[in-house]
Structures are given as structure tokens and as C-alpha cells.
Scaffold this motif. Sequence first.
Motif, short mmCIF file in Angstrom:
data_model
loop_
_atom_site.label_atom_id
_atom_site.label_comp_id
_atom_site.label_asym_id
_atom_site.label_seq_id
_atom_site.Cartn_x
_atom_site.Cartn_y
_atom_site.Cartn_z
N GLY A 76 0.79 -1.22 0.00
CA GLY A 76 0.00 0.00 0.00
C GLY A 76 0.83 1.27 0.00
O GLY A 76 0.28 2.37 0.09
N ARG A 77 2.14 1.12 -0.11
CA ARG A 77 3.00 2.31 -0.15
C ARG A 77 3.49 2.54 -1.58
O ARG A 77 3.65 1.59 -2.35
CB ARG A 77 4.17 2.15 0.82
CG ARG A 77 3.72 2.18 2.29
CD ARG A 77 4.89 2.20 3.24
NE ARG A 77 5.71 1.01 3.16
CZ ARG A 77 5.52 -0.10 3.91
NH1 ARG A 77 4.55 -0.17 4.79
NH2 ARG A 77 6.34 -1.13 3.78
N PRO A 78 3.75 3.80 -1.94
CA PRO A 78 4.10 4.13 -3.33
C PRO A 78 5.34 3.45 -3.86
O PRO A 78 6.29 3.20 -3.13
CB PRO A 78 4.32 5.65 -3.29
CG PRO A 78 3.64 6.12 -2.07
CD PRO A 78 3.68 4.98 -1.09
N ARG A 79 5.29 3.15 -5.15
CA ARG A 79 6.45 2.70 -5.93
C ARG A 79 6.59 3.67 -7.08
O ARG A 79 5.65 4.36 -7.46
CB ARG A 79 6.27 1.29 -6.49
CG ARG A 79 6.04 0.21 -5.47
CD ARG A 79 7.19 0.05 -4.48
NE ARG A 79 6.99 -1.14 -3.70
CZ ARG A 79 6.11 -1.28 -2.72
NH1 ARG A 79 5.33 -0.28 -2.40
NH2 ARG A 79 5.99 -2.40 -2.05
N TYR A 80 7.76 3.66 -7.68
CA TYR A 80 8.07 4.64 -8.70
C TYR A 80 8.64 3.98 -9.95
O TYR A 80 9.85 3.93 -10.15
CB TYR A 80 9.05 5.68 -8.14
CG TYR A 80 8.47 6.31 -6.89
CD1 TYR A 80 7.54 7.34 -6.99
CD2 TYR A 80 8.79 5.83 -5.62
CE1 TYR A 80 6.96 7.89 -5.86
CE2 TYR A 80 8.22 6.38 -4.49
CZ TYR A 80 7.31 7.40 -4.61
OH TYR A 80 6.73 7.94 -3.49
N PRO A 81 7.76 3.46 -10.82
CA PRO A 81 8.24 2.88 -12.08
C PRO A 81 8.94 3.95 -12.91
O PRO A 81 8.67 5.15 -12.76
CB PRO A 81 6.96 2.42 -12.79
CG PRO A 81 5.88 2.48 -11.77
CD PRO A 81 6.32 3.41 -10.70
#
Length: 173
Positions: free
Chosen positions: A53-58
Amino acid sequence: MFWKSMFVATLILHLISLGGGQNFDPGVLLKSSFPPARPSVNNLKAVCIHGNGRPRYPDDSFPSSSYAYARRAGKAVNRLEEWFRQCCYGGLAQGIGQIRCCVEQAWKTALSHFCIEEYSTMTLVHECCEMKGEERWDCFERKAANPSYYPLSGYRAPIIPPDRIFTWDPDTC
């Protein structure tokens, strides 16, 4: 403070989904997750349970040029979240004590790689990277955007394999 950063992160993620990832300032996006907080007894459960549920950065969430700092910070977050998953559920560590040791080692390793990458550029480095030893870790901890590791409501993180392998050393615990 928490609700403000949650609102900003949710708004940005919504804008990304509408605009293909090109209609935002990546530096603003990272304010909700970088630097990551130091794992502790108080946030260990959230570190493990709320990882998806925490952001990822493709890579495609950043414009094709500039934003090098945001790319490095996003890469550090992506690495760390995958390494947390390995510590919590990947069989690297057994029991709360070992899991805590593993996630803290993952946190230090991810931020160490971030600092190495910061120094490999011709720009100013993150102020915490200029410090050594425990001062560096204390600096990152003080500046943590989400010390409780709360998830973003309704967000489901994409799977982003880390670009570096994490090897946990249980003898350091």
C-alpha cells in the motif's frame, strides 16, 4: 501532518493515473515517501503488513529528462520495499528479532546505495548523505516522510524488481 501528506500522495497518484505519469512534479510525489523511516519496534508491523500500500516509482512515472534526484530517491524506495518484502515474507529472517534486524539492514543498505548514487552526480547531494555513521541514519530518520509506514488508501503497488540484490547478514544482529 500525516493527513496532509496522505492527501498530497493520493492526489498525485490520481493525477498519475489520469495523465500517464507525465502531469506532475516527481519531487512532490516523493515527499510522501522519501526518505523512508528507520524500521523500529513501533513501525515493524506496518513495515511488513502495508508494503503493497505504499508508493512505488516505475521508470515511466518520471519525465524522460531531468528529475535525476527524484529518480534516485524513487529507486531507493523501490529497492527498499522489495527488500522489506524479502525480510518479512521471503524466508530470509525468522522471528520478530531477526525480521527487525533484516529490515534495518535493508534500510541502511538502500540508503547507502542512494548516497553512493548521489555522490556519482555533478549535483548537490542529499544533506543526510554528507554525514557519516550514526549521524547519517539519525538524519534520515528525522526527515522521514512517513515514520509510521502507513499505506495510501486504495493504492496497490506495482511489482518492481530491485536493480540490486540484498544479502542479509544475520551475524550483524
